[in-house]
Scaffold this motif. Sequence first.
Motif, PDB file in Angstrom:
ATOM      1  N   ALA A   4      25.957  42.738  21.961  1.00  0.00           N
ATOM      2  CA  ALA A   4      26.402  42.262  20.656  1.00  0.00           C
ATOM      3  C   ALA A   4      27.285  43.342  20.058  1.00  0.00           C
ATOM      4  CB  ALA A   4      25.198  42.000  19.765  1.00  0.00           C
ATOM      5  N   LEU A   5      28.483  42.956  19.676  1.00  0.00           N
ATOM      6  CA  LEU A   5      29.422  43.898  19.089  1.00  0.00           C
ATOM      7  C   LEU A   5      29.670  43.518  17.641  1.00  0.00           C
ATOM      8  CD1 LEU A   5      32.158  44.074  21.859  1.00  0.00           C
ATOM      9  CD2 LEU A   5      30.327  45.684  21.470  1.00  0.00           C
ATOM     10  N   THR A   6      29.711  44.506  16.788  1.00  0.00           N
ATOM     11  CA  THR A   6      30.155  44.296  15.417  1.00  0.00           C
ATOM     12  C   THR A   6      31.181  45.368  15.129  1.00  0.00           C
ATOM     13  OG1 THR A   6      28.374  45.650  14.523  1.00  0.00           O
ATOM     14  CG2 THR A   6      27.985  43.280  14.621  1.00  0.00           C
ATOM     15  N   THR A  18      29.787  48.869  16.735  1.00  0.00           N
ATOM     16  CA  THR A  18      28.397  49.089  17.122  1.00  0.00           C
ATOM     17  C   THR A  18      28.093  48.226  18.334  1.00  0.00           C
ATOM     18  OG1 THR A  18      27.647  47.413  15.558  1.00  0.00           O
ATOM     19  CG2 THR A  18      27.642  49.691  14.799  1.00  0.00           C
ATOM     20  N   VAL A  19      27.367  48.801  19.269  1.00  0.00           N
ATOM     21  CA  VAL A  19      27.012  48.126  20.519  1.00  0.00           C
ATOM     22  C   VAL A  19      25.506  48.125  20.628  1.00  0.00           C
ATOM     23  CG1 VAL A  19      27.178  48.226  23.035  1.00  0.00           C
ATOM     24  CG2 VAL A  19      29.125  48.913  21.639  1.00  0.00           C
ATOM     25  N   THR A  20      24.924  46.970  20.917  1.00  0.00           N
ATOM     26  CA  THR A  20      23.489  46.900  21.145  1.00  0.00           C
ATOM     27  C   THR A  20      23.177  47.609  22.466  1.00  0.00           C
ATOM     28  OG1 THR A  20      23.409  44.791  20.013  1.00  0.00           O
ATOM     29  CG2 THR A  20      21.509  45.360  21.365  1.00  0.00           C
ATOM     30  N   ALA A  61      25.890  55.659  28.803  1.00  0.00           N
ATOM     31  CA  ALA A  61      27.029  55.936  27.923  1.00  0.00           C
ATOM     32  C   ALA A  61      28.293  55.236  28.415  1.00  0.00           C
ATOM     33  CB  ALA A  61      27.262  57.440  27.826  1.00  0.00           C
ATOM     34  N   LYS A  62      28.500  55.212  29.724  1.00  0.00           N
ATOM     35  CA  LYS A  62      29.664  54.501  30.276  1.00  0.00           C
ATOM     36  C   LYS A  62      29.557  53.000  30.012  1.00  0.00           C
ATOM     37  CE  LYS A  62      30.844  57.740  33.966  1.00  0.00           C
ATOM     38  NZ  LYS A  62      30.932  57.928  35.427  1.00  0.00           N
ATOM     39  N   ASN A  63      28.344  52.452  30.095  1.00  0.00           N
ATOM     40  CA  ASN A  63      28.155  51.035  29.798  1.00  0.00           C
ATOM     41  C   ASN A  63      28.443  50.737  28.331  1.00  0.00           C
ATOM     42  OD1 ASN A  63      27.445  50.148  32.381  1.00  0.00           O
ATOM     43  ND2 ASN A  63      25.323  50.760  32.092  1.00  0.00           N
ATOM     44  N   ALA A  68      32.187  48.458  24.291  1.00  0.00           N
ATOM     45  CA  ALA A  68      32.969  48.629  23.066  1.00  0.00           C
ATOM     46  C   ALA A  68      34.462  48.462  23.320  1.00  0.00           C
ATOM     47  CB  ALA A  68      32.694  50.000  22.454  1.00  0.00           C
ATOM     48  N   GLY A  69      34.850  48.262  24.580  1.00  0.00           N
ATOM     49  CA  GLY A  69      36.257  48.050  24.900  1.00  0.00           C
ATOM     50  C   GLY A  69      36.999  49.296  25.320  1.00  0.00           C
ATOM     51  N   HIS A  70      36.285  50.374  25.585  1.00  0.00           N
ATOM     52  CA  HIS A  70      36.910  51.621  26.024  1.00  0.00           C
ATOM     53  C   HIS A  70      36.602  51.825  27.495  1.00  0.00           C
ATOM     54  CE1 HIS A  70      37.685  52.650  21.876  1.00  0.00           C
ATOM     55  NE2 HIS A  70      36.440  52.341  21.608  1.00  0.00           N
ATOM     56  N   VAL A  71      37.584  52.244  28.250  1.00  0.00           N
ATOM     57  CA  VAL A  71      37.374  52.470  29.669  1.00  0.00           C
ATOM     58  C   VAL A  71      36.896  53.886  29.929  1.00  0.00           C
ATOM     59  CG1 VAL A  71      38.445  52.435  31.938  1.00  0.00           C
ATOM     60  CG2 VAL A  71      39.069  50.733  30.250  1.00  0.00           C
TER      61      VAL A  71
END
Length: 105
Positions: A4-6, A18-20, A61-63, A68-71
Motif C-alpha cells: 500500500a502506497l500513500t 509511505t510503504v507498508t 530495504a531494496k523491496n 516506492a518506485g525507486h530502483v
Amino acid sequence: METALTSAARCTGTRIITVTPALTSQTCHECGHTDPESRESQAVFQCTRCSHECHADINAAKNILSAAGHVVPACGDLAVGRSAKQEPPAPRGSPGRPVVGIPRL
C-alpha cells in the motif's frame, strides 16, 4: 508482493511516500518469491526459490525502495560498503566553493 502506497506533498516541493513493510523481509528482491522460510535468521536471507542470499535488512530495504518506485538509492548502495559522494567537491576558489579566510590588503 502487495504494498500500500500513500504519497504526501511537502511545502518544500518534495514527496513523502509511505510503504507498508509487511512481507518485505520475506520477499526475495531478485525473483519476487515470498516465503517465511527464506529468513534463515534475523540477519540472513536466502531465497528458497532462486537461492539469492544477502543480509535480510538489505533485502527488505531494496523491496521497500522498489515498492516506492525507486530502483536504487541516490548514493548507490544500502550501507553495504561506504557510500560514494555523488559529485566531486568543487575546487577552492571556484564559484561553488569560495575561499574562506582573511582577505589580502
